[in-house]
Design a protein around this motif. Sequence first.
Motif, short mmCIF file in Angstrom:
data_model
loop_
_atom_site.label_atom_id
_atom_site.label_comp_id
_atom_site.label_asym_id
_atom_site.label_seq_id
_atom_site.Cartn_x
_atom_site.Cartn_y
_atom_site.Cartn_z
N ALA A 43 -6.02 18.77 163.67
CA ALA A 43 -4.76 19.24 162.97
C ALA A 43 -4.21 18.39 161.88
O ALA A 43 -3.87 18.79 160.94
N SER A 44 -4.38 17.05 161.88
CA SER A 44 -3.82 16.12 161.00
C SER A 44 -4.87 16.47 159.69
O SER A 44 -4.22 16.43 158.55
N GLY A 47 -4.13 19.53 157.73
CA GLY A 47 -2.86 19.60 157.09
C GLY A 47 -2.71 19.02 155.70
O GLY A 47 -1.76 19.05 154.99
N GLN A 73 -6.76 11.05 159.42
CA GLN A 73 -6.28 12.22 158.36
C GLN A 73 -7.46 12.06 157.38
O GLN A 73 -6.98 12.76 156.16
N ASN A 173 5.15 16.53 157.87
CA ASN A 173 4.78 17.77 158.48
C ASN A 173 5.50 18.38 159.55
O ASN A 173 5.04 19.21 160.60
N LYS A 280 0.95 20.96 159.71
CA LYS A 280 -0.24 20.46 160.53
C LYS A 280 -1.07 21.64 161.08
O LYS A 280 -0.52 22.37 161.67
N PRO A 291 -0.58 21.67 167.77
CA PRO A 291 -1.01 20.25 166.82
C PRO A 291 -1.34 19.25 167.69
O PRO A 291 -2.31 18.55 167.61
N HIS A 295 -4.81 16.95 168.14
CA HIS A 295 -4.91 15.69 167.35
C HIS A 295 -6.04 15.22 167.73
O HIS A 295 -6.95 14.69 166.56
#
Length: 628
Positions: A43-44, A47, A73, A173, A280, A291, A295
């Motif tokens: 998710a990160s 984004g 990320q 986010n 995200k 999200p 993660h």
Amino acid sequence: MVLEKINKPNDIKKLTNAELPVLADEIRDFLIHKIAENGGHLASNLGVVELTMALHLAFELPEDKIIWDVGHQSYTHKLLTGRKAGFDELRKYGGMSGFPKRQESECDSFDTGHSSTSISAGLGYAEARELTGEDYHVISVIGDGALTGGMAYEALNNASRMKSNFIIVLNDNNMSISENVGGLSRHLGNLRTTDAYKDLKTGVTNSLSKIPVYGERMVSQIRRTKSGIKQLFIPGMIFEDMGITYLGPVDGHDIPAMLRIFKEAVKVDGAVVVHVMTRKGKGYLPAERHPARFHGAQPFEIETGLPANPRTVANYTDIFSTVMRKLGDRDEKVVAITAAMGDGTGLKRFHNMFPERFFDVGIAEEHAVTFAAGLAAAGLKPIVAIYSSFLQRAYDQILHDVCIQDLPVVFAIDRAGLVGSDGETHQGIFDLSYLSTIPNMTIMAPKNKWELSDMVKFAVKYQHPISIRYPRGEAYDGLKEFRAPITFGKSEVIRQESQIALLAVGSMVKTAVEVREILKSMGYQCSLINARFVKPLDTKVLEELTHEHELLVTMEENVISGGFGEHVVRYMNERDSKESQMKVINIAIPDEYVEHGNVEILRKEVGIDKESIVKKIVAEYAKIRERL
């Protein structure tokens, strides 16, 4: 494919404007497929695709320094610096790390893994640049979640003194973008970076200040009025009040807009915050909707987002979750605290049932511990649930605010021991060492899921600081028939024989059972003791073992330095009784950092798997028999 054109740093600069959105789509598709296969942080990373692209377009790597807070990320950053092939072995033993690593690429400026560190590290780079007379840009990228950490504010306070350019990208986010506020903020942000505006502001202030009596009052009134107006329209006033220029917010998925704002940011003489709004999980609906679930994702089915290998057996976090819910029902004084890991530590059900007694303090472990100390001093029963690796950030607070006052705070230490794919920064292999140095601290470790339940209940009734450490993963359900009541400082004798005594801590009891079976098949007699308490030591059982055994083997999933085994050796060397010269060997993780990889592979590499342990024991026992 446009992604195929990216083979080394700065290749993105060769692309046309029309190719950039195509590249963004291809990067997302690549990441989704690779993480679905191998697991990782999804998710990160989804984004920050466009944000990372904009940074690589605006700056020159590796000359310019980009520091990623936490660092999970950084997957797009790795792709854009020529590490596409590494994703086949992402987070596997010997493969590419899921975090920035200086030894992996010169484009990785700083190793990160814990939160709220990027501004401090970036400030160090910026000051070093000035001292050495070099010429490069420094950009620290920090998320709105990481900005909840107190260390970030300590760094901002110092960054406000900077006289040369230092860019802080706030990746937000969590909030939606308002076109009206965003447009006005961009306009004012651009205006504030112009030389004309800065000269006008300085000139007016200097002129008014020269007016006798009334000049300073006029300046003060204007400043108050100006601040009041800014508070209404500029979301970055907290930074402006600290003396840091604020630009934004800007859409973090609009590359041209980010390039314009980065162009303005480099004009600022001093620290400047660029507020970037991202979503995200963008581009993959399951990750956008959930999200937190994506993660740190395990392999999953792309079509549904569901795990490829659904978990069917309870893990230790599940057991803790169930016990906490029951304790919440039974005792209104029980409260739960966590540092941005409510789901990860198993407190979601407690939160749902007792929202007024659940406290998520954000990424602020130090505050979490002292906050718990205050709750305890006021008569409540706080249980602080934090991962082992993250709890070490609050060592001073545990020592000063909890243990010096001898307050009844319970520390539920999840992910203790080897955790695997996240690597050095996340392995929970130091907690026994750093906690055992603190007076008034009691440390326990359960052998199986039933004992975890019993220990949590015992800890809540205990009137002093106490820690329970338990591993990540499936909860051991063996030795169910051994469930003697928990007695303070007393270990549990599971098998009583002679020759060799296996004294195991927590997760290593399961391994000790397996080691004992192998040794028995080889003709050795082995006792098996579940330590239960790491501190205080059960000195009575240690004395008893000396009478019938020639070799004592301590087993723990912690570094050897300062661990359980070393405390046992020290006691055995200092004890009054000299009737036995029983040999002690320590099975523990070497005093070193352990890289990422499958836990079973890591256990073998560090020598705490059953085969390695049997080999050590047999060799040592042979030496003992030779001396006799």
